[in-house]
Scaffold this active site. Structure first.
Site, short mmCIF file in Angstrom:
data_model
loop_
_atom_site.label_atom_id
_atom_site.label_comp_id
_atom_site.label_asym_id
_atom_site.label_seq_id
_atom_site.Cartn_x
_atom_site.Cartn_y
_atom_site.Cartn_z
N LYS A 13 0.83 -1.21 0.00
CA LYS A 13 0.00 0.00 0.00
C LYS A 13 0.87 1.26 0.00
O LYS A 13 0.63 2.19 -0.75
CB LYS A 13 -0.92 0.04 1.24
CG LYS A 13 -1.82 -1.16 1.38
CD LYS A 13 -2.75 -1.00 2.58
CE LYS A 13 -2.07 -0.94 3.93
NZ LYS A 13 -1.40 -2.20 4.33
N ARG A 88 -9.22 0.64 9.01
CA ARG A 88 -8.73 -0.70 9.35
C ARG A 88 -9.79 -1.50 10.10
O ARG A 88 -9.55 -2.64 10.46
CB ARG A 88 -7.50 -0.56 10.24
CG ARG A 88 -6.19 -0.91 9.53
CD ARG A 88 -5.10 -0.65 10.52
NE ARG A 88 -3.88 -1.32 10.25
CZ ARG A 88 -2.80 -0.76 9.70
NH1 ARG A 88 -2.85 0.47 9.27
NH2 ARG A 88 -1.68 -1.44 9.58
N ARG A 127 11.96 -6.05 5.16
CA ARG A 127 11.69 -4.65 4.80
C ARG A 127 12.59 -3.70 5.61
O ARG A 127 12.77 -3.88 6.81
CB ARG A 127 10.23 -4.32 5.08
CG ARG A 127 9.88 -2.87 4.81
CD ARG A 127 8.40 -2.68 4.70
NE ARG A 127 7.72 -2.67 5.99
CZ ARG A 127 6.42 -2.38 6.14
NH1 ARG A 127 5.67 -2.12 5.09
NH2 ARG A 127 5.87 -2.38 7.34
N ARG A 160 11.64 -1.69 11.22
CA ARG A 160 10.60 -1.30 12.17
C ARG A 160 10.45 -2.33 13.29
O ARG A 160 10.52 -3.53 13.05
CB ARG A 160 9.26 -1.15 11.43
CG ARG A 160 9.12 0.21 10.78
CD ARG A 160 7.93 0.30 9.87
NE ARG A 160 6.69 -0.25 10.43
CZ ARG A 160 5.52 -0.18 9.81
NH1 ARG A 160 5.42 0.43 8.64
NH2 ARG A 160 4.44 -0.70 10.34
N ARG A 171 0.07 -9.02 13.73
CA ARG A 171 -0.52 -8.01 12.82
C ARG A 171 -1.38 -8.70 11.76
O ARG A 171 -2.42 -8.17 11.37
CB ARG A 171 0.58 -7.18 12.17
CG ARG A 171 1.25 -6.24 13.16
CD ARG A 171 2.54 -5.70 12.62
NE ARG A 171 2.36 -4.72 11.56
CZ ARG A 171 3.31 -4.36 10.70
NH1 ARG A 171 4.50 -4.92 10.76
NH2 ARG A 171 3.06 -3.45 9.80
P1 AMP Z 1 1.13 0.64 9.34
O1 AMP Z 1 2.34 1.52 9.17
O2 AMP Z 1 -0.02 1.07 8.49
O3 AMP Z 1 1.47 -0.82 9.19
O4 AMP Z 1 0.64 0.84 10.86
C1 AMP Z 1 1.48 0.55 11.95
C2 AMP Z 1 0.64 0.41 13.21
O5 AMP Z 1 -0.04 1.64 13.48
C3 AMP Z 1 -0.45 -0.65 13.15
O6 AMP Z 1 0.03 -1.95 13.43
C4 AMP Z 1 -1.40 -0.13 14.24
O7 AMP Z 1 -0.88 -0.39 15.53
C5 AMP Z 1 -1.33 1.38 14.03
N1 AMP Z 1 -2.35 1.85 13.05
C6 AMP Z 1 -2.11 2.39 11.82
N2 AMP Z 1 -3.24 2.72 11.21
C7 AMP Z 1 -4.25 2.36 12.05
C8 AMP Z 1 -5.66 2.43 11.97
N3 AMP Z 1 -6.29 2.91 10.89
N4 AMP Z 1 -6.38 1.97 13.03
C9 AMP Z 1 -5.78 1.48 14.14
N5 AMP Z 1 -4.44 1.39 14.27
C10 AMP Z 1 -3.66 1.83 13.24
#
Ligand code: AMP
Length: 234
Positions: A13, A88, A127, A160, A171
């Site tokens: 994404k 999400r 990554r 990360r 996740r």
């Molecule tokens: P990402 O970088 O999109 O993989 O997000 C990293 C982390 O941020 C996720 O594992 C969640 O803990 C939190 N997070 C990101 N976006 C959301 C969302 N829309 N709703 C809830 N938690 C989020």
């Protein structure tokens, strides 16, 4: 272009959002990046977020909605935006629909980038992300020229904390329980397009663009075909 990119963590994404941003000049709204920047500031809220994110759990819907709604009202979002990592959960998607209809008067194109779990685990474990310009590398597919350094800006590459295998598995569970149901949610609204995320980045990008063009043509009355276009999944 008003877009939601759906897909499991590591589906691509962020990479596709960056390509769209570069080509069309519209902002990438990554809730993950916004939350990480709060964490980096070391605020009390940032510390709480860090604990949740380190486990790979989701941040509460109400907090996410507050952050996103504020961001979408910024002037750079008036002509388009790409939502990456949001919504999400079903409640987030419902709140977003209300917000977009009432405050922004727009419909949105939803593209789900599909990739199976074993590939996701491999991708995320390999990554690395530039701490400065956010360019994404894969140690197996597109490694940096100099170990640990970004080719583009010489920034430091980071692994990360939530890209460790145990956290990735959590996740993915969270994704299947909370986020995958959004596929059905948007399908029922006839907004869903699906793209096979196992292809090369440029090929995924071509398909993602096709989804937007299809949507645009459908809105302008050029096609009478189904609004839901599903590429065959492996
Ligand atoms: P990402 O970088 O999109 O993989 O997000 C990293 C982390 O941020 C996720 O594992 C969640 O803990 C939190 N997070 C990101 N976006 C959301 C969302 N829309 N709703 C809830 N938690 C989020």
């Amino acid at each position: 272009m008003f877009a939601i990119l759906l897909g499991a963590p590591g589906a691509g994404k962020g990479t596709q959002a960056q390509l769209l941003m570069k080509k069309y000049g519209i902002p990438q709204i990554s809730t993950g990046d916004m939350l990480r920047s709060e964490v980096a500031q070391g605020t009390a809220l940032g510390k709480q977020l860090h604990e949740i994110m380190k486990r790979g759990d989701l941040v509460p819907d109400a907090l996410i909605m507050q952050i996103v709604e504020k961001r979408l009202q910024a002037p750079d979002c008036f002509n388009g935006f790409i939502l990456d990592g949001f919504p999400r959960t079903i409640p987030q998607a419902e709140e977003l629909s209300k917000f977009l209809k009432h405050k922004m008067h727009i419909d949105i194109t939803v593209v789900d980038i599909s990739v199976q779990d074993d590939v996701i685990i491999d991708r995320l474990a390999n990554r690395r992300v530039c701490g400065t310009c956010k360019k994404v590398y894969s140690l197996t597919v597109n490694p940096p020229i100099v170990d640990g350094k970004c080719d583009r800006c010489d920034g430091e590459l980071k692994h990360r904390a939530d890209d460790q295998v145990e956290t990735i598995k959590n996740r993915l569970n969270v994704y299947h329980d909370n986020t995958a149901p959004l596929i059905r949610f948007y399908r029922s609204k006839k907004l869903l397009h699906r793209v096979n995320g196992l292809q090369k980045v440029d090929d995924v990008f071509r398909e993602v663009e096709k989804c937007f063009n299809m949507n645009k043509n459908a809105k302008e009355g050029y096609t009478t075909g189904r609004a839901v276009v599903e590429a065959p999944m492996n």
